[in-house]
Every structure is written in C-alpha cells, then in structure tokens.
Design a protein around this motif. Structure first.
Motif, PDB file in Angstrom:
ATOM      1  N   GLU A  27      52.429  48.506  62.410  1.00 21.64           N
ATOM      2  CA  GLU A  27      51.430  48.608  63.474  1.00 21.64           C
ATOM      3  C   GLU A  27      50.102  47.976  63.055  1.00 21.64           C
ATOM      4  O   GLU A  27      49.400  47.406  63.882  1.00 21.64           O
ATOM      5  N   SER A  28      49.762  48.019  61.777  1.00 18.32           N
ATOM      6  CA  SER A  28      48.545  47.353  61.292  1.00 18.32           C
ATOM      7  C   SER A  28      48.679  45.839  61.396  1.00 18.32           C
ATOM      8  O   SER A  28      47.732  45.147  61.762  1.00 18.32           O
ATOM      9  N   VAL A  29      49.865  45.335  61.076  1.00 16.38           N
ATOM     10  CA  VAL A  29      50.123  43.897  61.201  1.00 16.38           C
ATOM     11  C   VAL A  29      49.992  43.477  62.663  1.00 16.38           C
ATOM     12  O   VAL A  29      49.326  42.494  62.988  1.00 16.38           O
ATOM     13  N   LEU A  30      50.620  44.236  63.557  1.00 14.06           N
ATOM     14  CA  LEU A  30      50.627  43.885  64.975  1.00 14.06           C
ATOM     15  C   LEU A  30      49.251  44.013  65.617  1.00 14.06           C
ATOM     16  O   LEU A  30      48.966  43.336  66.600  1.00 14.06           O
ATOM     17  N   ARG A  31      48.407  44.855  65.060  1.00 15.75           N
ATOM     18  CA  ARG A  31      47.028  44.995  65.568  1.00 15.75           C
ATOM     19  C   ARG A  31      46.075  43.999  64.905  1.00 15.75           C
ATOM     20  O   ARG A  31      44.873  44.043  65.135  1.00 15.75           O
ATOM     21  N   ASN A  32      46.621  43.158  64.050  1.00 19.09           N
ATOM     22  CA  ASN A  32      45.832  42.151  63.327  1.00 19.09           C
ATOM     23  C   ASN A  32      44.741  42.798  62.473  1.00 19.09           C
ATOM     24  O   ASN A  32      43.615  42.320  62.404  1.00 19.09           O
ATOM     25  N   ALA A  34      56.758  42.814  63.859  1.00 18.59           N
ATOM     26  CA  ALA A  34      55.841  42.449  62.773  1.00 18.59           C
ATOM     27  C   ALA A  34      56.432  41.331  61.921  1.00 18.59           C
ATOM     28  O   ALA A  34      55.723  40.406  61.527  1.00 18.59           O
ATOM     29  N   VAL A  35      57.733  41.397  61.655  1.00 21.57           N
ATOM     30  CA  VAL A  35      58.402  40.339  60.888  1.00 21.57           C
ATOM     31  C   VAL A  35      58.310  39.019  61.636  1.00 21.57           C
ATOM     32  O   VAL A  35      57.967  37.985  61.060  1.00 21.57           O
ATOM     33  N   GLU A  36      58.610  39.038  62.927  1.00 15.71           N
ATOM     34  CA  GLU A  36      58.526  37.814  63.743  1.00 15.71           C
ATOM     35  C   GLU A  36      57.121  37.232  63.705  1.00 15.71           C
ATOM     36  O   GLU A  36      56.941  36.025  63.589  1.00 15.71           O
ATOM     37  N   TYR A  37      56.131  38.082  63.799  1.00 15.15           N
ATOM     38  CA  TYR A  37      54.739  37.632  63.759  1.00 15.15           C
ATOM     39  C   TYR A  37      54.435  36.939  62.429  1.00 15.15           C
ATOM     40  O   TYR A  37      53.830  35.873  62.398  1.00 15.15           O
ATOM     41  N   LEU A  38      54.884  37.535  61.331  1.00 14.18           N
ATOM     42  CA  LEU A  38      54.565  36.985  60.006  1.00 14.18           C
ATOM     43  C   LEU A  38      55.352  35.719  59.671  1.00 14.18           C
ATOM     44  O   LEU A  38      54.921  34.942  58.823  1.00 14.18           O
ATOM     45  N   THR A  39      56.479  35.486  60.343  1.00 10.38           N
ATOM     46  CA  THR A  39      57.236  34.259  60.057  1.00 10.38           C
ATOM     47  C   THR A  39      56.432  33.012  60.389  1.00 10.38           C
ATOM     48  O   THR A  39      56.613  31.977  59.750  1.00 10.38           O
ATOM     49  N   GLN A  40      55.534  33.102  61.340  1.00 13.26           N
ATOM     50  CA  GLN A  40      54.724  31.930  61.682  1.00 13.26           C
ATOM     51  C   GLN A  40      53.682  31.600  60.605  1.00 13.26           C
ATOM     52  O   GLN A  40      53.052  30.548  60.655  1.00 13.26           O
ATOM     53  N   PHE A  41      53.521  32.490  59.631  1.00  8.28           N
ATOM     54  CA  PHE A  41      52.581  32.269  58.536  1.00  8.28           C
ATOM     55  C   PHE A  41      53.288  32.040  57.197  1.00  8.28           C
ATOM     56  O   PHE A  41      52.682  32.158  56.134  1.00  8.28           O
ATOM     57  N   GLY A  42      54.580  31.727  57.260  1.00 10.79           N
ATOM     58  CA  GLY A  42      55.313  31.368  56.043  1.00 10.79           C
ATOM     59  C   GLY A  42      56.094  32.481  55.379  1.00 10.79           C
ATOM     60  O   GLY A  42      56.674  32.280  54.317  1.00 10.79           O
ATOM     61  N   MET A  99      43.731  53.923  61.724  1.00  7.69           N
ATOM     62  CA  MET A  99      44.243  53.095  60.694  1.00  7.69           C
ATOM     63  C   MET A  99      43.126  52.410  59.922  1.00  7.69           C
ATOM     64  O   MET A  99      42.774  52.825  58.864  1.00  7.69           O
ATOM     65  N   GLY A 100      42.600  51.352  60.443  1.00  7.95           N
ATOM     66  CA  GLY A 100      41.529  50.646  59.763  1.00  7.95           C
ATOM     67  C   GLY A 100      42.007  49.341  59.165  1.00  7.95           C
ATOM     68  O   GLY A 100      43.200  49.095  59.016  1.00  7.95           O
ATOM     69  N   PHE A 101      41.056  48.522  58.833  1.00  8.05           N
ATOM     70  CA  PHE A 101      41.329  47.201  58.292  1.00  8.05           C
ATOM     71  C   PHE A 101      41.892  47.298  56.879  1.00  8.05           C
ATOM     72  O   PHE A 101      41.433  48.103  56.077  1.00  8.05           O
ATOM     73  N   VAL A 102      42.900  46.475  56.568  1.00 12.16           N
ATOM     74  CA  VAL A 102      43.509  46.445  55.241  1.00 12.16           C
ATOM     75  C   VAL A 102      43.022  45.186  54.532  1.00 12.16           C
ATOM     76  O   VAL A 102      43.300  44.071  54.967  1.00 12.16           O
ATOM     77  N   THR A 103      42.298  45.373  53.441  1.00 17.97           N
ATOM     78  CA  THR A 103      41.745  44.241  52.691  1.00 17.97           C
ATOM     79  C   THR A 103      42.820  43.624  51.799  1.00 17.97           C
ATOM     80  O   THR A 103      43.826  44.274  51.488  1.00 17.97           O
ATOM     81  N   PRO A 104      42.598  42.393  51.337  1.00 23.96           N
ATOM     82  CA  PRO A 104      43.552  41.788  50.394  1.00 23.96           C
ATOM     83  C   PRO A 104      43.712  42.608  49.116  1.00 23.96           C
ATOM     84  O   PRO A 104      44.799  42.684  48.559  1.00 23.96           O
ATOM     85  N   GLN A 105      42.639  43.254  48.672  1.00 22.08           N
ATOM     86  CA  GLN A 105      42.714  44.077  47.461  1.00 22.08           C
ATOM     87  C   GLN A 105      43.606  45.301  47.683  1.00 22.08           C
ATOM     88  O   GLN A 105      44.412  45.653  46.814  1.00 22.08           O
ATOM     89  N   GLN A 106      43.453  45.956  48.830  1.00 21.64           N
ATOM     90  CA  GLN A 106      44.310  47.105  49.142  1.00 21.64           C
ATOM     91  C   GLN A 106      45.761  46.674  49.254  1.00 21.64           C
ATOM     92  O   GLN A 106      46.664  47.340  48.754  1.00 21.64           O
ATOM     93  N   LEU A 107      45.977  45.564  49.921  1.00 27.62           N
ATOM     94  CA  LEU A 107      47.320  45.042  50.115  1.00 27.62           C
ATOM     95  C   LEU A 107      47.959  44.690  48.773  1.00 27.62           C
ATOM     96  O   LEU A 107      49.111  45.020  48.520  1.00 27.62           O
ATOM     97  N   ALA A 108      47.213  44.030  47.897  1.00 25.04           N
ATOM     98  CA  ALA A 108      47.726  43.648  46.584  1.00 25.04           C
ATOM     99  C   ALA A 108      48.049  44.870  45.734  1.00 25.04           C
ATOM    100  O   ALA A 108      49.010  44.863  44.969  1.00 25.04           O
TER     101      ALA A 108
END
Length: 84
Positions: free
Chosen positions: A18-23, A54-62, A1-10
């Motif tokens: 799985e990328s979210v869960l692997r941080n 992954a949804v549960e994980y992201l709820t703690q960040f708003g 997989m690899g790291f997802v940068t803010p630019q790629q995400l945007a």
C-alpha cells in the motif's frame, strides 16, 4: 503510514504494498538488488491483488518478480523482487 526514506528501506528491505501504491516510497539510492513487498488483506481487496498491483507498478522501474509466498500460514503475502 508515512513516507519511507531510502535509509529506512535499505535497513528493513521490506515495504508495504500500500505504501508503494500510494507513492510513499523513495527507491532512489536504494543500495540493494533485492527487496520484499508485503501485503495484508484489506476490506474489499485481497492481499494478492494489492501485492501484484505493487509488483506491476515497480516493473516499469526495472524491478522483476522473483517469487510470491505467504509466511507461516498467515494471510500476509510477500513478493520478492530483484532489480534488473
């Protein structure tokens, strides 16, 4: 997989559960209010289980869940979230 940068995400506005869960995703600086998370079925884990983890994980960040669906009858599940 690899790291997802803010630019790629945007640019893509979609990220694998799985990328979210692997941080492996940097959400800092993400300029949009909505995002899609995709989950593919994996051996021993259903796509919906992984997606909701992954949804549960992201709820703690708003982030909050808006909708969950599959596309075109495929086994890939998508969750759509918005930033509170």
């Amino acid at each position: 997989m690899g790291f997802v940068t803010p630019q790629q995400l945007a640019s893509n506005r979609i990220v694998l559960a799985e990328s979210v869960l692997r941080n492996e995703v940097d959400f800092r600086g993400y300029p949009h209010r909505h995002i899609a998370i995709a989950a593919r079925p994996r051996l021993g884990t259903s796509s919906i289980t992984q997606l909701l983890e992954a949804v549960e994980y992201l709820t703690q960040f708003g982030w909050e869940l808006v909708n969950v669906t599959s596309a075109d009858g495929s086994r890939v599940m998508y969750a759509f979230l918005r930033l509170r």
